[in-house]
Scaffold this motif. Structure first.
Motif, PDB file in Angstrom:
ATOM      1  N   PRO A  97       0.786  -1.237   0.000  1.00  0.00           N
ATOM      2  CA  PRO A  97       0.000   0.000   0.000  1.00  0.00           C
ATOM      3  C   PRO A  97       0.816   1.285   0.000  1.00  0.00           C
ATOM      4  N   ASN A  98       2.103   1.217   0.267  1.00  0.00           N
ATOM      5  CA  ASN A  98       2.917   2.428   0.398  1.00  0.00           C
ATOM      6  C   ASN A  98       3.790   2.739  -0.809  1.00  0.00           C
ATOM      7  N   VAL A  99       3.637   1.975  -1.884  1.00  0.00           N
ATOM      8  CA  VAL A  99       4.458   2.211  -3.075  1.00  0.00           C
ATOM      9  C   VAL A  99       4.085   3.558  -3.688  1.00  0.00           C
ATOM     10  N   LYS A 100       5.105   4.384  -3.856  1.00  0.00           N
ATOM     11  CA  LYS A 100       4.934   5.707  -4.466  1.00  0.00           C
ATOM     12  C   LYS A 100       5.453   5.743  -5.902  1.00  0.00           C
ATOM     13  N   LEU A 101       6.409   4.854  -6.204  1.00  0.00           N
ATOM     14  CA  LEU A 101       7.038   4.847  -7.522  1.00  0.00           C
ATOM     15  C   LEU A 101       7.273   3.409  -7.948  1.00  0.00           C
ATOM     16  N   THR A 102       6.817   3.072  -9.163  1.00  0.00           N
ATOM     17  CA  THR A 102       7.035   1.745  -9.726  1.00  0.00           C
ATOM     18  C   THR A 102       7.926   1.870 -10.954  1.00  0.00           C
ATOM     19  N   LEU A 103       9.065   1.197 -10.914  1.00  0.00           N
ATOM     20  CA  LEU A 103       9.961   1.144 -12.067  1.00  0.00           C
ATOM     21  C   LEU A 103       9.517  -0.034 -12.923  1.00  0.00           C
ATOM     22  N   ILE A 104       9.145   0.243 -14.150  1.00  0.00           N
ATOM     23  CA  ILE A 104       8.642  -0.791 -15.056  1.00  0.00           C
ATOM     24  C   ILE A 104       9.728  -1.032 -16.090  1.00  0.00           C
ATOM     25  N   ILE A 105      10.410  -2.158 -15.903  1.00  0.00           N
ATOM     26  CA  ILE A 105      11.654  -2.416 -16.621  1.00  0.00           C
ATOM     27  C   ILE A 105      11.470  -3.432 -17.744  1.00  0.00           C
ATOM     28  N   GLY A 106      11.786  -3.004 -18.941  1.00  0.00           N
ATOM     29  CA  GLY A 106      11.800  -3.896 -20.088  1.00  0.00           C
ATOM     30  C   GLY A 106      10.461  -4.003 -20.800  1.00  0.00           C
ATOM     31  N   SER A 107      10.498  -4.610 -21.964  1.00  0.00           N
ATOM     32  CA  SER A 107       9.334  -4.643 -22.855  1.00  0.00           C
ATOM     33  C   SER A 107       8.176  -5.481 -22.313  1.00  0.00           C
ATOM     34  N   TYR A 108       8.453  -6.600 -21.647  1.00  0.00           N
ATOM     35  CA  TYR A 108       7.355  -7.442 -21.150  1.00  0.00           C
ATOM     36  C   TYR A 108       6.553  -6.707 -20.069  1.00  0.00           C
ATOM     37  N   ALA A 109       7.239  -6.110 -19.123  1.00  0.00           N
ATOM     38  CA  ALA A 109       6.557  -5.382 -18.049  1.00  0.00           C
ATOM     39  C   ALA A 109       5.843  -4.155 -18.609  1.00  0.00           C
ATOM     40  N   GLN A 110       6.477  -3.462 -19.538  1.00  0.00           N
ATOM     41  CA  GLN A 110       5.851  -2.266 -20.102  1.00  0.00           C
ATOM     42  C   GLN A 110       4.617  -2.613 -20.925  1.00  0.00           C
ATOM     43  N   TYR A 112       2.634  -5.117 -20.431  1.00  0.00           N
ATOM     44  CA  TYR A 112       1.598  -5.536 -19.487  1.00  0.00           C
ATOM     45  C   TYR A 112       0.995  -4.341 -18.749  1.00  0.00           C
ATOM     46  N   TYR A 113       1.836  -3.427 -18.295  1.00  0.00           N
ATOM     47  CA  TYR A 113       1.373  -2.324 -17.465  1.00  0.00           C
ATOM     48  C   TYR A 113       1.096  -1.023 -18.215  1.00  0.00           C
ATOM     49  N   LEU A 114       1.758  -0.820 -19.348  1.00  0.00           N
ATOM     50  CA  LEU A 114       1.611   0.455 -20.057  1.00  0.00           C
ATOM     51  C   LEU A 114       1.024   0.290 -21.453  1.00  0.00           C
ATOM     52  N   GLY A 115       0.770  -0.936 -21.869  1.00  0.00           N
ATOM     53  CA  GLY A 115       0.177  -1.201 -23.168  1.00  0.00           C
ATOM     54  C   GLY A 115       1.198  -1.279 -24.286  1.00  0.00           C
ATOM     55  N   ASN A 116       0.711  -1.611 -25.457  1.00  0.00           N
ATOM     56  CA  ASN A 116       1.565  -1.805 -26.639  1.00  0.00           C
ATOM     57  C   ASN A 116       1.477  -0.668 -27.638  1.00  0.00           C
ATOM     58  N   ALA A 117       0.855   0.436 -27.274  1.00  0.00           N
ATOM     59  CA  ALA A 117       0.627   1.522 -28.228  1.00  0.00           C
ATOM     60  C   ALA A 117       1.913   2.180 -28.717  1.00  0.00           C
ATOM     61  N   SER A 118       2.968   2.118 -27.923  1.00  0.00           N
ATOM     62  CA  SER A 118       4.237   2.713 -28.347  1.00  0.00           C
ATOM     63  C   SER A 118       5.383   1.771 -28.002  1.00  0.00           C
ATOM     64  N   SER A 119       6.532   2.050 -28.588  1.00  0.00           N
ATOM     65  CA  SER A 119       7.700   1.199 -28.387  1.00  0.00           C
ATOM     66  C   SER A 119       8.320   1.444 -27.009  1.00  0.00           C
ATOM     67  N   PRO A 132       3.388  10.573 -11.604  1.00  0.00           N
ATOM     68  CA  PRO A 132       4.333  10.227 -10.546  1.00  0.00           C
ATOM     69  C   PRO A 132       4.374   8.747 -10.187  1.00  0.00           C
ATOM     70  N   ALA A 133       3.451   7.934 -10.702  1.00  0.00           N
ATOM     71  CA  ALA A 133       3.352   6.549 -10.238  1.00  0.00           C
ATOM     72  C   ALA A 133       4.334   5.589 -10.904  1.00  0.00           C
ATOM     73  N   ASN A 134       4.552   5.743 -12.205  1.00  0.00           N
ATOM     74  CA  ASN A 134       5.334   4.762 -12.961  1.00  0.00           C
ATOM     75  C   ASN A 134       6.509   5.415 -13.671  1.00  0.00           C
ATOM     76  N   PHE A 135       7.567   4.604 -13.842  1.00  0.00           N
ATOM     77  CA  PHE A 135       8.739   5.090 -14.557  1.00  0.00           C
ATOM     78  C   PHE A 135       9.259   3.956 -15.440  1.00  0.00           C
ATOM     79  N   PRO A 136       9.023   4.024 -16.762  1.00  0.00           N
ATOM     80  CA  PRO A 136       9.506   2.975 -17.657  1.00  0.00           C
ATOM     81  C   PRO A 136      11.009   3.090 -17.911  1.00  0.00           C
ATOM     82  N   LEU A 137      11.667   1.942 -17.910  1.00  0.00           N
ATOM     83  CA  LEU A 137      13.113   1.881 -18.150  1.00  0.00           C
ATOM     84  C   LEU A 137      13.428   0.736 -19.104  1.00  0.00           C
ATOM     85  N   PRO A 138      14.532   0.852 -19.849  1.00  0.00           N
ATOM     86  CA  PRO A 138      15.007  -0.310 -20.592  1.00  0.00           C
ATOM     87  C   PRO A 138      15.588  -1.313 -19.597  1.00  0.00           C
TER      88      PRO A 138
END
Length: 173
Positions: A97-110, A112-119, A132-138
């Protein structure tokens, strides 16, 4: 599965940062510790935190798309098993319940969580739109050195923003 299931996660309801990556690699499988490899060293550097902070579950939670090592493929590890995230992620997220920032790393996680609309590149380049919630990374794997070399803006523009958001989520700013 090529090996006995051995879920490799790091969870504590107090954690303010969550890392969602692909799946544990062979080094993590052998050590039962997530990100215990060169990718983890690079990820900690990107985040601007120490190994001690990274492995403090009350600060950083780690939940991969696939909880267990999926085995080796022709050009690296196999993708995370598809049944894992739908089965376990919502249940696990409810315990954080206390997560303020989620690092979404790599294409599979992105995907799933951010959709396939962009690369992946477009998502990472426009990381600020997910804050402020998510931060996509390679993926920080050495296999991505060519991607990093082709995208110098990542180190120049994205990493300072990542580090500031990590510090903020940890309550250091």
């Amino acid at each position: 599965m090529p090996f006995s299931p051995q879920p490799i996660i790091q969870l504590d309801p107090k954690a303010s940062i969550l890392i969602i990556g692909h799946a544990p690699g062979m080094a993590a499988h052998k050590s039962a510790t997530p990100w215990r490899d060169p990718s983890g060293v690079r990820l900690r550097d990107w985040m601007g935190i120490s190994e001690q902070q990274f492995y403090d579950a009350s600060q950083v939670a780690i939940m991969p798309m696939g909880f267990c090592y999926p085995g080796k493929g022709r050009s690296g590890d196999l993708p995370p098993r598809k049944e894992c995230a739908p089965q376990w992620h919502n249940r696990t997220l409810a315990k954080l319940p206390n997560v303020k920032l989620t690092l979404i790393i790599g294409s599979y996680a992105q995907a799933y969580y951010l959709g396939n609309a962009s690369s992946l590149t477009d998502k990472v380049k426009s990381a600020a739109q997910f804050l402020p919630a998510n931060f996509p990374l390679p993926h920080p794997s050495p296999r991505n050195n060519l991607w990093l070399a082709r995208h110098p803006w990542f180190e120049r523009d994205i990493l300072p923003t990542l580090r500031a958001n990590v510090q903020s989520a940890l309550g250091n700013i």
